[in-house]
Design a protein around this motif. Sequence first.
Motif, PDB file in Angstrom:
ATOM      1  N   ALA A  92       0.842  -1.198   0.000  1.00  0.00           N
ATOM      2  CA  ALA A  92       0.000   0.000   0.000  1.00  0.00           C
ATOM      3  C   ALA A  92       0.877   1.248   0.000  1.00  0.00           C
ATOM      4  O   ALA A  92       1.925   1.289   0.638  1.00  0.00           O
ATOM      5  CB  ALA A  92      -0.915  -0.002   1.218  1.00  0.00           C
ATOM      6  N   THR A  94       2.407   4.943   0.821  1.00  0.00           N
ATOM      7  CA  THR A  94       2.561   5.741   2.029  1.00  0.00           C
ATOM      8  C   THR A  94       2.351   7.209   1.679  1.00  0.00           C
ATOM      9  O   THR A  94       3.002   7.724   0.765  1.00  0.00           O
ATOM     10  CB  THR A  94       3.956   5.536   2.639  1.00  0.00           C
ATOM     11  OG1 THR A  94       4.101   4.166   3.020  1.00  0.00           O
ATOM     12  CG2 THR A  94       4.155   6.412   3.865  1.00  0.00           C
ATOM     13  N   ALA A 121      -5.525  12.933   5.936  1.00  0.00           N
ATOM     14  CA  ALA A 121      -5.423  11.534   5.480  1.00  0.00           C
ATOM     15  C   ALA A 121      -3.988  11.080   5.659  1.00  0.00           C
ATOM     16  O   ALA A 121      -3.049  11.824   5.373  1.00  0.00           O
ATOM     17  CB  ALA A 121      -5.856  11.399   4.023  1.00  0.00           C
ATOM     18  N   GLN A 122      -3.821   9.854   6.132  1.00  0.00           N
ATOM     19  CA  GLN A 122      -2.477   9.330   6.378  1.00  0.00           C
ATOM     20  C   GLN A 122      -2.469   7.821   6.244  1.00  0.00           C
ATOM     21  O   GLN A 122      -3.415   7.142   6.636  1.00  0.00           O
ATOM     22  CB  GLN A 122      -1.977   9.725   7.771  1.00  0.00           C
ATOM     23  CG  GLN A 122      -0.556   9.269   8.066  1.00  0.00           C
ATOM     24  CD  GLN A 122      -0.055   9.748   9.425  1.00  0.00           C
ATOM     25  OE1 GLN A 122      -0.823  10.299  10.225  1.00  0.00           O
ATOM     26  NE2 GLN A 122       1.228   9.559   9.688  1.00  0.00           N
ATOM     27  N   GLN A 123      -1.366   7.298   5.667  1.00  0.00           N
ATOM     28  CA  GLN A 123      -1.181   5.846   5.553  1.00  0.00           C
ATOM     29  C   GLN A 123       0.305   5.539   5.535  1.00  0.00           C
ATOM     30  O   GLN A 123       1.070   6.175   4.814  1.00  0.00           O
ATOM     31  CB  GLN A 123      -1.848   5.309   4.285  1.00  0.00           C
ATOM     32  CG  GLN A 123      -1.724   3.799   4.115  1.00  0.00           C
ATOM     33  CD  GLN A 123      -2.598   3.270   3.008  1.00  0.00           C
ATOM     34  OE1 GLN A 123      -3.781   2.988   3.209  1.00  0.00           O
ATOM     35  NE2 GLN A 123      -2.050   3.144   1.813  1.00  0.00           N
ATOM     36  N   GLY A 124       0.734   4.561   6.322  1.00  0.00           N
ATOM     37  CA  GLY A 124       2.142   4.193   6.384  1.00  0.00           C
ATOM     38  C   GLY A 124       2.857   4.879   7.533  1.00  0.00           C
ATOM     39  O   GLY A 124       2.344   5.812   8.155  1.00  0.00           O
TER      40      GLY A 124
END
Length: 232
Positions: A92, A94, A121-124
Amino acid sequence: MLYNSLLSIVAFLFCLSLFLVHRASVLENDFRKLQGDLILQLNQPRSEGVNGKMAKTSETREDIKPSAFQKAQSSLKMSFMREKREEGRCRAPTFLQLTACTNKQPDIRGNITVIYWTVAAQQGNAISQKENRIFVQEDGYYLVFGQVTFKSPSTVVGHIIRSWSSTETTSTELLRCLQEVPADAHPTNTCYTAGIVRLHRDNELELVVPYRQQALISTAADSTFFGIMQLN
């Protein structure tokens, strides 16, 4: 006369058929005997030999084992590498995107205007937000972007995105967005910029508006934002 000739031919063919049946029976017996000998030979222990020596077939089988093991090992290695590539492709992305805080107005500090940010929004785990800046925790290439929407007319509107390093005392300008606004233009104007940059661990990114102390900035989520995405 013709009858005698036909009778002779029939007798000859009858004798020939008896001979062929006999030969077929003999060949069948020979084949069965040969088959039995082969089965007996294959069922003998492979360790048998002359004067304690191993049979040739056993040596051949032992010679094949290392090659077969190497092929299996190579196959497993290729399968592992393929799985790692698939895992890398399916990882996925980041990213981190910030939007302007609606309950805090931008702060003027000297000749720059600082916008207060909140995580949208945030991922990683390679990117985080701290003290109104974006913190990079892994070396690599990143897509950095930012947009500021101004609500007051001005000759020039814009912003800069700069990087700070723990080993340097001054910042490095990464991206700049400038837009000249005509005097009779609509009072709301947007300036957007984006680019790919190489960043290092512990780099800090900051978006500021320079030399526009009197500018009014929109804090709507779809108007003013600041973000980053890891590319590798």
